[in-house]
Design an enzyme around this catalytic site. Structure first.
Site, short mmCIF file in Angstrom:
data_model
loop_
_atom_site.label_atom_id
_atom_site.label_comp_id
_atom_site.label_asym_id
_atom_site.label_seq_id
_atom_site.Cartn_x
_atom_site.Cartn_y
_atom_site.Cartn_z
N ASP A 172 -17.01 6.94 -1.90
CA ASP A 172 -15.79 6.80 -1.09
C ASP A 172 -15.52 8.17 -0.47
O ASP A 172 -16.15 9.17 -0.84
CB ASP A 172 -14.65 6.33 -2.01
CG ASP A 172 -13.34 6.08 -1.27
OD1 ASP A 172 -13.35 5.94 -0.03
OD2 ASP A 172 -12.28 6.01 -1.94
N CYS B 27 -16.37 1.60 0.16
CA CYS B 27 -15.21 0.73 0.46
C CYS B 27 -14.80 0.84 1.92
O CYS B 27 -14.11 -0.05 2.41
CB CYS B 27 -14.06 1.05 -0.47
SG CYS B 27 -13.46 2.73 -0.33
N ARG C 116 -13.65 -8.78 1.29
CA ARG C 116 -12.21 -8.57 1.08
C ARG C 116 -11.45 -9.85 1.44
O ARG C 116 -10.53 -10.24 0.75
CB ARG C 116 -11.70 -7.40 1.96
CG ARG C 116 -12.28 -6.03 1.65
CD ARG C 116 -11.83 -5.51 0.31
NE ARG C 116 -10.39 -5.47 0.19
CZ ARG C 116 -9.62 -4.45 0.59
NH1 ARG C 116 -10.17 -3.36 1.09
NH2 ARG C 116 -8.30 -4.50 0.45
N GLN D 165 -9.80 -4.06 -3.68
CA GLN D 165 -11.13 -3.59 -3.30
C GLN D 165 -12.16 -4.02 -4.34
O GLN D 165 -13.26 -4.46 -4.02
CB GLN D 165 -11.11 -2.05 -3.17
CG GLN D 165 -12.44 -1.46 -2.75
CD GLN D 165 -12.84 -1.88 -1.35
OE1 GLN D 165 -12.08 -1.74 -0.42
NE2 GLN D 165 -14.05 -2.39 -1.20
N HIS E 215 -7.02 0.65 -6.67
CA HIS E 215 -7.23 -0.22 -5.50
C HIS E 215 -7.88 -1.53 -6.01
O HIS E 215 -9.05 -1.81 -5.77
CB HIS E 215 -8.14 0.49 -4.50
CG HIS E 215 -8.16 -0.12 -3.13
ND1 HIS E 215 -7.43 -1.25 -2.79
CD2 HIS E 215 -8.82 0.24 -1.99
CE1 HIS E 215 -7.64 -1.54 -1.52
NE2 HIS E 215 -8.48 -0.66 -1.01
N ARG F 131 0.88 -1.18 0.00
CA ARG F 131 0.00 0.00 0.00
C ARG F 131 0.91 1.21 0.00
O ARG F 131 1.66 1.42 0.95
CB ARG F 131 -0.91 -0.01 1.23
CG ARG F 131 -1.64 1.30 1.43
CD ARG F 131 -2.79 1.21 2.37
NE ARG F 131 -3.90 0.51 1.76
CZ ARG F 131 -5.15 0.51 2.24
NH1 ARG F 131 -5.42 1.19 3.34
NH2 ARG F 131 -6.10 -0.15 1.63
N1 NVA Z 1 -9.74 6.55 -1.62
C1 NVA Z 1 -9.38 6.12 -0.29
C2 NVA Z 1 -9.64 4.67 -0.12
C3 NVA Z 1 -9.38 4.13 1.25
C4 NVA Z 1 -9.60 2.66 1.34
C5 NVA Z 1 -7.92 6.46 -0.01
O1 NVA Z 1 -7.10 6.29 -0.92
O2 NVA Z 1 -7.62 6.90 1.09
N1 CP Z 2 -11.25 -0.31 2.00
C1 CP Z 2 -10.01 -0.37 2.48
O1 CP Z 2 -9.03 -0.59 1.77
O2 CP Z 2 -9.94 -0.19 3.82
P1 CP Z 2 -8.61 -0.02 4.68
O3 CP Z 2 -8.03 1.32 4.33
O4 CP Z 2 -9.07 -0.10 6.10
O5 CP Z 2 -7.67 -1.12 4.32
#
Ligand code: NVA
Ligand code: CP
Length: 304
Positions: free
Chosen positions: A220, A260, A288, A132, A129, A102
């Site tokens: 989101d 999500c 997930r 997801q 992502h 990540r």
């Molecule tokens: N768009 C959000 C998704 C979190 C799971 C982010 O990148 O923070």
């Molecule tokens: N939806 C998602 O990726 O959640 P987290 O940021 O908690 O991993």
């Protein structure tokens, strides 16, 4: 060797096979049939950003498949003290069997994949992502039995999750309408890629138009990780792009609502809708786990 950096790394047949495998794993969870499939295998989970669902679901997936997951916070790795991404990938390849990462910049996950001798999975970047979307497609398919031909409305920021939704829609044949303010449109390269795949994607600045007749409403956060400095401006610009009961009335009566998570009640979605009867966000979060189990089996060479 296969990496999953973008949801578009999967062809329709592969995606369908993964969803089928995920459904089966879900049905048989706890029966013990899968307990040794990744025995003695290790997954390294590199995190530059916070996570609840991704971290825990990958870790539990590895445990339930008989393997082991290592949480590798970049602050605690030599990567955080300027060891190169490539050296990190090469060294980890000598110890473990797959990497999830990540990251802030999508280029980081690309560089990991370039240098690693093991599969690399994008666990969220600024661009996409894909993990997801595996869970999202599984959830939609559970609820609606089909994917092809459904009408999906994305309401809000054209962000990383939206980008992956666009590509996923192109692959499985869903009609997608994205409603976002001017300046918050999805990535133009992703849009072009989706259109090349024949995706029926429309961009509008009118959330009501997007929600009209929708089978699925999806949103989101307005402030993604990495966008914190723009928070005040984003909250203002995105204020009209909330999923609430008024917007829901424009969708089909049996419309489902996805998020999500994490969610901000009162911003991108009201508590009434998020916690209401149309919402399937907890199934979505649970999925997930099942989707990533299928992915890990597929990528770590233990397809059943
Ligand atoms: N768009 C959000 C998704 C979190 C799971 C982010 O990148 O923070
Ligand atoms: N939806 C998602 O990726 O959640 P987290 O940021 O908690 O991993």
């Amino acid at each position: 060797m296969t990496h999953l950096l973008s949801i578009s790394d999967l062809k329709y047949e592969e995606l369908t096979q993964l969803l089928d495998m995920a459904s089966e794993l879900k049905e048989k969870r706890g029966m013990g049939a899968d307990a040794d499939l990744l025995k003695n295998m290790s997954l390294g989970m590199i995190f530059e950003k916070a996570s609840t669902r991704t971290r825990v679901s990958f870790e539990v997936a590895m445990t339930e498949l008989g393997g082991h997951a290592l949480y590798l916070n970049t602050e605690d790795l030599q990567l955080g003290r300027s060891e190169t991404i490539c050296d990190t990938a090469q060294v980890l390849s000598r110890y473990i069997h797959a990497i999830t990462a990540r990251v802030y910049s999508h280029e980081t996950v690309q560089e990991l994949a370039r240098c690693a001798d093991i599969p690399v999975i994008n666990a969220l970047s600024d661009l996409e992502h894909p993990c997801q979307l595996l869970a999202d497609l599984l959830t939609i398919r559970e609820q609606k039995s089909i994917l092809d031909g459904l009408r999906i409305a994305w309401i809000g920021d054209g962000n990383n999750v939206c980008n992956s939704l666009i590509l996923a829609s192109a692959i499985v044949g869903m009609e997608l309408v994205v409603a976002c303010p001017a300046g918050y449109e999805p990535n133009s390269y992703i849009l072009a890629q989706a259109r090349d795949l024949g995706c029926d994607v429309t961009i509008t600045h009118d959330p009501t138009k997007a929600a009209e007749g929708a089978d699925v409403l999806y949103t989101d956060v307005w402030v993604s990780m990495g966008d914190e400095e723009e928070e005040e401006k984003r909250l203002q610009d995105l204020a009209g792009f909330q999923i609430n009961t008024g917007l829901l009335e424009h969708a089909k009566p049996d419309c489902i609502v996805l998020h999500c998570l994490p969610a901000h009640r009162g911003q991108e979605i009201t508590g009434e809708v998020l916690d209401g009867p149309h919402s399937v966000v907890l199934d979505q979060a649970e999925n997930r786990l099942h989707a990533q189990k299928a992915l890990l089996l597929w990528m770590m060479g233990n397809e059943r």
